[in-house]
Scaffold this motif. Structure first.
Motif, PDB file in Angstrom:
ATOM      1  N   LEU A  32     -30.626 -60.490 -27.717  1.00  0.00           N
ATOM      2  CA  LEU A  32     -29.889 -59.392 -27.106  1.00  0.00           C
ATOM      3  C   LEU A  32     -29.796 -59.577 -25.605  1.00  0.00           C
ATOM      4  CD1 LEU A  32     -31.410 -56.228 -28.866  1.00  0.00           C
ATOM      5  CD2 LEU A  32     -29.207 -57.309 -29.350  1.00  0.00           C
ATOM      6  N   LEU A  70     -36.392 -61.065 -32.938  1.00  0.00           N
ATOM      7  CA  LEU A  70     -35.497 -60.301 -32.070  1.00  0.00           C
ATOM      8  C   LEU A  70     -35.913 -60.562 -30.629  1.00  0.00           C
ATOM      9  CD1 LEU A  70     -33.193 -58.264 -31.893  1.00  0.00           C
ATOM     10  CD2 LEU A  70     -34.873 -56.437 -32.212  1.00  0.00           C
ATOM     11  N   ASP A 105     -43.354 -54.593 -32.960  1.00  0.00           N
ATOM     12  CA  ASP A 105     -42.897 -54.524 -31.577  1.00  0.00           C
ATOM     13  C   ASP A 105     -43.955 -55.110 -30.648  1.00  0.00           C
ATOM     14  OD1 ASP A 105     -41.526 -53.998 -29.281  1.00  0.00           O
ATOM     15  OD2 ASP A 105     -41.457 -51.827 -29.510  1.00  0.00           O
ATOM     16  N   LYS A 129     -34.356 -54.361 -27.199  1.00  0.00           N
ATOM     17  CA  LYS A 129     -35.070 -54.810 -28.402  1.00  0.00           C
ATOM     18  C   LYS A 129     -35.856 -53.664 -29.049  1.00  0.00           C
ATOM     19  CE  LYS A 129     -37.442 -58.030 -26.282  1.00  0.00           C
ATOM     20  NZ  LYS A 129     -37.001 -57.696 -24.896  1.00  0.00           N
ATOM     21  N   THR A 130     -36.675 -52.996 -28.244  1.00  0.00           N
ATOM     22  CA  THR A 130     -37.440 -51.871 -28.785  1.00  0.00           C
ATOM     23  C   THR A 130     -36.512 -50.757 -29.235  1.00  0.00           C
ATOM     24  OG1 THR A 130     -39.443 -52.349 -27.502  1.00  0.00           O
ATOM     25  CG2 THR A 130     -39.125 -50.068 -28.213  1.00  0.00           C
ATOM     26  N   GLY A 140     -35.007 -61.581 -26.283  1.00  0.00           N
ATOM     27  CA  GLY A 140     -34.232 -61.194 -25.112  1.00  0.00           C
ATOM     28  C   GLY A 140     -35.150 -60.840 -23.971  1.00  0.00           C
ATOM     29  N   VAL A 145     -40.233 -58.353 -32.651  1.00  0.00           N
ATOM     30  CA  VAL A 145     -39.842 -58.334 -31.240  1.00  0.00           C
ATOM     31  C   VAL A 145     -40.974 -58.988 -30.468  1.00  0.00           C
ATOM     32  CG1 VAL A 145     -39.474 -56.881 -29.216  1.00  0.00           C
ATOM     33  CG2 VAL A 145     -38.398 -56.282 -31.388  1.00  0.00           C
TER      34      VAL A 145
END
Length: 233
Positions: free
Chosen positions: A205, A35, A156, A43-44, A37, A188
């Motif tokens: 994203l 994920l 994350d 994202k988070t 961006g 992420v």
């Protein structure tokens, strides 16, 4: 493959503030997703939305076909979502081993297997959580999530601020979880090329919306697109 997770036109944020708009994706059992961006694109927020910690303004989240919309965070964890937050959240009053045993749930991951995966944690098992280095704390955060025996692991920024040798160790662990253990993983990560090298699929994203979706290999090989989407130097 059996569908594990599906998001359909998710709009979510904090209070009245909308961060994610019209986000749709799906993952099968054992799937892996990078994920990506720039900073601040959501994202988070997407991860914490999966854990039920944002306001869902619209859309649907399904876990193994059932709605998660009204399911409490702890119930989502019990259902099989394992979350490793960026902050790590070490408890200064607990030893390494207590961090692991207090959350343990039945399944293949137990202390013996965790210590085989992270030998350094076994060496530090009697140390308090706040006595560990940043890299050791990240290992413990991942290990603690594994002790809940999740079916989907949410990571994350697992490499943030860590020494290169620790990054290499964590990459080895994440690749093993995906390729050998068959664990579904969402990563992420600001180190886009690193995340793409570990995963099967990628989503980018921008301003809360998906602007790219495809295979990790294809995006990794398309340097121009990758640079344009995530400003990779």
């Amino acid at each position: 493959m059996t569908e594990l997770l599906a998001l359909e036109k998710i709009t979510a944020g904090y209070g009245d503030s909308v961060v994610l708009e019209d986000v749709s994706l799906s993952m099968d059992e054992g799937d892996s997703l990078a994920l990506l961006g720039r900073n601040g694109v959501g994202k988070t927020t997407l991860l914490v939305t999966l854990m039920g910690l944002t306001r869902l303004h619209g859309g649907a989240i399904r876990w193994r076909g059932d709605s998660l919309a009204r399911v409490a965070t702890h119930r989502r964890a019990q259902a099989g979502l394992g979350w490793v937050p960026q902050e790590r959240y070490m408890f200064p009053s607990l030893t390494v081993e207590e961090h692991l045993t207090v959350v343990a749930r039945p399944g293949p991951w137990n202390l013996k297997r965790i210590y085989e995966l992270f030998p350094r944690l076994e060496e530090r098992r009697a140390n308090m959580g706040n006595q560990l280095s940043g890299g050791e704390q990240q290992m413990l955060a991942i290990a603690r999530a594994l002790m809940t025996n999740p079916q989907l692991l949410l990571l994350d920024e697992p490499m943030e601020g860590l020494a290169p040798i620790i990054v290499q160790e964590l990459v080895r662990v994440i690749r093993r979880l995906i390729s050998e253990e068959g664990l579904a993983v969402i990563v992420v990560e600001q180190h886009a090329r690193l995340a793409l090298s570990m995963t099967k699929h990628a989503i980018v994203l921008d301003r809360g919306r998906i602007v790219h979706q495809g295979s990790s290999t294809s995006l990794l090989d398309d340097r121009a697109t990758l640079d344009r989407l995530v400003a990779v130097a």
